[in-house]
Motif scaffolding. Structure first.
Motif, PDB file in Angstrom:
ATOM      1  N   UNK A  76       0.849  -1.188   0.000  1.00 12.21           N
ATOM      2  CA  UNK A  76       0.000   0.000   0.000  1.00 12.21           C
ATOM      3  C   UNK A  76       0.883   1.236   0.000  1.00 12.21           C
ATOM      4  N   UNK A  77       0.822   1.999  -1.097  1.00 12.19           N
ATOM      5  CA  UNK A  77       1.612   3.222  -1.200  1.00 12.19           C
ATOM      6  C   UNK A  77       0.862   4.362  -0.528  1.00 12.19           C
ATOM      7  N   UNK A  78       1.565   5.120   0.271  1.00  9.29           N
ATOM      8  CA  UNK A  78       0.981   6.317   0.877  1.00  9.29           C
ATOM      9  C   UNK A  78       1.871   7.507   0.574  1.00  9.29           C
ATOM     10  N   UNK A  79       1.252   8.564   0.100  1.00  9.07           N
ATOM     11  CA  UNK A  79       1.948   9.819  -0.181  1.00  9.07           C
ATOM     12  C   UNK A  79       1.313  10.913   0.673  1.00  9.07           C
ATOM     13  N   UNK A  80       2.120  11.633   1.404  1.00  5.05           N
ATOM     14  CA  UNK A  80       1.612  12.679   2.291  1.00  5.05           C
ATOM     15  C   UNK A  80       2.331  13.980   1.983  1.00  5.05           C
ATOM     16  N   UNK A  81       1.553  14.979   1.545  1.00  5.04           N
ATOM     17  CA  UNK A  81       2.115  16.295   1.238  1.00  5.04           C
ATOM     18  C   UNK A  81       2.037  17.209   2.451  1.00  5.04           C
ATOM     19  N   UNK A  82       2.951  18.162   2.494  1.00  2.00           N
ATOM     20  CA  UNK A  82       2.930  19.200   3.512  1.00  2.00           C
ATOM     21  C   UNK A  82       3.668  20.409   2.977  1.00  2.00           C
ATOM     22  N   UNK A  83       3.508  21.543   3.689  1.00  2.00           N
ATOM     23  CA  UNK A  83       4.269  22.726   3.339  1.00  2.00           C
ATOM     24  C   UNK A  83       3.487  23.817   2.644  1.00  2.00           C
ATOM     25  N   UNK A  84       2.220  23.572   2.343  1.00  2.00           N
ATOM     26  CA  UNK A  84       1.427  24.618   1.717  1.00  2.00           C
ATOM     27  C   UNK A  84       1.095  25.729   2.695  1.00  2.00           C
ATOM     28  N   UNK A  85       0.470  26.771   2.186  1.00  2.00           N
ATOM     29  CA  UNK A  85       0.087  27.876   3.050  1.00  2.00           C
ATOM     30  C   UNK A  85      -0.239  29.112   2.259  1.00  2.00           C
ATOM     31  N   UNK A  86      -0.320  30.228   2.971  1.00  2.00           N
ATOM     32  CA  UNK A  86      -0.623  31.533   2.375  1.00  2.00           C
ATOM     33  C   UNK A  86       0.663  32.333   2.286  1.00  2.00           C
ATOM     34  N   UNK A  87       0.926  32.891   1.116  1.00  2.00           N
ATOM     35  CA  UNK A  87       2.141  33.668   0.916  1.00  2.00           C
ATOM     36  C   UNK A  87       1.834  34.835  -0.010  1.00  2.00           C
TER      37      UNK A  87
END
Length: 113
Positions: free
Chosen positions: A1-12
Motif C-alpha cells: 500500500x503506497x501512501x503519499x503525504x504532502x505538507x508545506x502549503x500555506x498563504x504567501x
C-alpha cells in the motif's frame, strides 16, 4: 500500500516562496519517478514538475525558472521549491507516483497579490 503525504502549503504574498514536501511509504521509492501536480481554481489539473529515479527533471512552461523539484531517496521524500510565486500559482498541489497511480491528498497553496 503506497501512501503519499504532502505538507508545506500555506498563504504567501506574491513574490514569496514555499517548499512543499511529499513523504512516501510502502514502496521502493528510489526506483520510482515522482511528480507534482496542481489543481487550479478553474478545476484544471496540470503537471508542474517531474523527476526520474535518476534525478532528471521536467517542468511545465508556467513554472520553469521558478520551481525546482528534488528528491532525497534516503528519506523517501520529494520536494518542490517554489520561488517568485504569483497569484496564478494558487491551487491545491498533489504528489503523484506515476508507476502506481498513487496520489496524496494535496496541500493548499494560496498566493495573495
Amino acid at each position: 500500500q503506497v501512501e503519499l503525504v504532502e505538507s508545506g502549503g500555506g498563504l504567501v504574498q506574491a513574490g514569496g516562496s514555499l517548499r512543499l514536501t511529499c513523504a512516501a511509504s510502502g514502496v521502493a521509492f528510489s526506483i520510482d519517478a515522482m511528480a507534482w501536480y496542481r489543481q487550479l481554481p478553474r478545476n484544471q489539473r496540470e503537471r508542474v514538475a517531474f523527476i526520474t529515479s535518476g534525478g532528471g527533471t521536467n517542468y511545465a512552461d508556467s513554472v520553469k525558472g521558478r520551481f525546482t523539484i528534488s528528491r532525497d531517496n534516503a528519506k523517501n521524500t520529494v520536494y518542490l521549491q517554489m520561488n517568485s510565486l504569483k497569484p496564478d500559482d494558487t491551487g491545491v498541489y498533489f504528489c503523484n507516483m506515476p508507476s502506481t497511480g498513487s496520489w496524496g491528498h494535496g496541500t493548499q497553496v494560496t498566493v495573495s497579490s
